[in-house]
Scaffold this motif. Structure first.
Motif, PDB file in Angstrom:
ATOM      1  N   GLU A   7     -54.377  47.560  42.845  1.00 28.90           N
ATOM      2  CA  GLU A   7     -55.822  47.378  42.905  1.00 28.90           C
ATOM      3  C   GLU A   7     -56.089  46.775  44.274  1.00 28.90           C
TER       4      GLU A   7
ATOM      5  N   GLN B  27     -45.980  49.291  37.981  1.00 31.43           N
ATOM      6  CA  GLN B  27     -47.235  49.960  38.279  1.00 31.43           C
ATOM      7  C   GLN B  27     -47.008  50.955  39.423  1.00 31.43           C
TER       8      GLN B  27
ATOM      9  N   ARG C 278     -51.543  50.109  31.091  1.00 34.02           N
ATOM     10  CA  ARG C 278     -50.342  50.947  31.153  1.00 34.02           C
ATOM     11  C   ARG C 278     -49.266  50.400  30.215  1.00 34.02           C
TER      12      ARG C 278
ATOM     13  N   GLU D  45     -53.664  49.748  36.814  1.00 33.50           N
ATOM     14  CA  GLU D  45     -53.586  50.299  35.455  1.00 33.50           C
ATOM     15  C   GLU D  45     -53.236  49.170  34.482  1.00 33.50           C
TER      16      GLU D  45
END
Length: 259
Positions: free
Chosen positions: A218, A214, A208, A205
């Motif tokens: 990923e 987070q 964000r 994200e």
């Protein structure tokens, strides 16, 4: 004479490598799903690892196939099962380790040796595979740290270091999922010196606010960024996503489709 024989052998390996490269062309156009063969390897002939490998079945890798299906949906790939995993027979030989000197020539020679190894160590599975992954299992009791795994786009093969213990099964799938995408041309999205995900492409994200912590990693970023200086290893695939840059690299997303 021996020098001439070595040259002939090298030329034969190069010819085979060229043939494999030609066969790879077009495979990531995603007109159909890809078949992946995973071959377990008991690196140190550990009895504990041997017992673990005997318990493995195709169902143990099904969560990874389902993960790719779920992630592909958001990119409208149009293939229900982009990846099918098949569990092959245990391979007794160990694939050659990549060089540590960073020398380009050494790396090229190693890649040729690895592809030749794969050619000679690919037990038959139900469907001829597009990708072959050699899963090198270690006993965590005697080998508590794993070295980096490696996978090649050319030849679509991977050499993946894992723990041969059911307690690590879910985390193992995260590592396999990461390396599998390398065979499809995905790049690492973390700093190789610190293992910290690189913003924005290595973040699940990136927009964000606040940026930290987070909630997810990923997949090619490798870790969940908790702060500017701390990132944690995801313990299962549900803590990861495949980001847009990775999706473009593997052919799931065209430039004009990006958000």
């Amino acid at each position: 004479m021996w020098k001439k024989i070595r040259i002939i052998i090298l030329l034969l390996i190069l010819a085979k490598a060229a043939q494999m490269t030609w066969l790879d062309k077009g495979a990531t156009e995603w007109k159909q799903g890809l078949y992946v063969a995973v071959y377990p390897v008991n690196v140190n002939n550990s009895p504990e690892v041997s017992a673990y490998l005997s318990s493995l079945s195709k169902d143990d890798f099904e969560p990874l196939a389902q993960y790719y299906s779920k992630e592909a949906e958001q990119y409208r790939l149009g293939i229900h099962r982009p990846i099918e995993l098949q569990l092959g027979a245990e391979v007794k030989n160990i694939p050659p380790a990549p060089p540590t000197d960073g020398n380009i020539f050494s790396t090229i020679i190693w890649s040729l040796k690895f592809r030749y190894f794969a050619w000679n160590n690919s037990p038959k599975v139900s469907v001829p595979p597009d990708i072959r992954l050699y899963l090198l299992y270690y006993d965590p009791a005697t080998h508590p740290q794993l070295s980096h795994s490696t996978a090649l786009n050319k030849g679509r093969i991977g050499r993946i270091n894992l723990f041969g213990d059911k307690r690590y099964a879910k985390q193992n799938l995260v590592i396999v999922g990461h390396e599998l995408l390398h065979t499809l041309n995905a790049t690492d999205k973390y700093d190789l010196s610190s293992n910290m995900p690189i913003h924005p492409d290595g973040f699940a994200e990136p927009d964000r606010s606040p940026l930290y912590p987070q909630a997810f990693a990923e997949l090619m970023g490798g870790r969940v960024p908790v702060s500017e200086a701390l990132a944690t290893i995801p313990d299962n695939l549900s803590r990861t996503i495949i980001g847009e840059k990775t999706a473009r690299e593997i052919g799931w997303l065209r430039q004009e489709q990006a958000h």
